[in-house]
Enzyme design. Sequence first.
Site, short mmCIF file in Angstrom:
data_model
loop_
_atom_site.label_atom_id
_atom_site.label_comp_id
_atom_site.label_asym_id
_atom_site.label_seq_id
_atom_site.Cartn_x
_atom_site.Cartn_y
_atom_site.Cartn_z
N GLU A 160 14.53 34.70 9.81
CA GLU A 160 15.25 35.25 10.96
C GLU A 160 14.36 35.33 12.19
OE1 GLU A 160 16.96 38.92 9.65
OE2 GLU A 160 18.61 37.93 8.59
N HIS A 193 24.67 39.13 11.03
CA HIS A 193 24.72 40.11 9.94
C HIS A 193 26.16 40.52 9.59
CE1 HIS A 193 20.44 40.46 11.00
NE2 HIS A 193 20.29 40.85 9.76
#
Length: 254
Positions: A160, A193
């Site tokens: 990420e 997310h």
Amino acid sequence: MERILTVTNSQKVNKHKKTALYVLLIYILMQISGKWLIEPFHKLVMSTTGLASAQAAPLTQGWYIALSFAIALILSLFLTSRDKTFWDIYQGKKETIPLSIMWGIIGFFLVFIGQMIGVAIEMAVFGIQGGSQNTADIVAIAKGAPIAILAIVVFGPILEEFIFRRVIFGSLVQTTNFWIAAIVSAIFFALIHRDFSHILLYTICGLIFAFLYHKTKRIWTSIIAHVMLNGFVTLVQVYAEQLQKLLDELQKMQ
């Protein structure tokens, strides 16, 4: 001589763009690969373990997350290793390694404080209660297959940071400014997310991670803070019962 330097710099920029694009594509493919591969992988787990479908489901999810993240990270590391100056997006000297590590640790506490502020805003302004469904789902997978903790705490944060801090933020900050690059990358970080009720919390995290990268000019600073955050949350959530028992025993001893 100036023309040669210009051509060389142009070639480096084009190479950086290709590397960034390939790393981004790897991440996207990893995110959507489950649509085609999770079912056959589930059958493989059932056949090798002899478990029923329901019993094998947590193992399937945990192992698939761990393997897919590991493969994506290995491929990303391979691609970035072939582009020697891919991480050199800033002019000037990078922060020293000891200070970069220190900022990574400080960053963990900054994110923790930022999340508490975010929770307070969510409750006061939007009436959103604490607790993240995304975190709950991930913790449930980790409990069923502890191998997933590697992806949650190590592979995931590194990937990420590669994507949202170097590929997105790093590309934008070279042509815009810190705030535009940080806000855009933080919003994408929040959206991936898929926990839209807590999008503010994830955006705050993304902004702080971008600041850490910008401050030290080293991606490992934001990685340290991200790994520490995920590790702390996972430890508390997965071992909540054991930690509570330990606290009860300590109180009894006093």
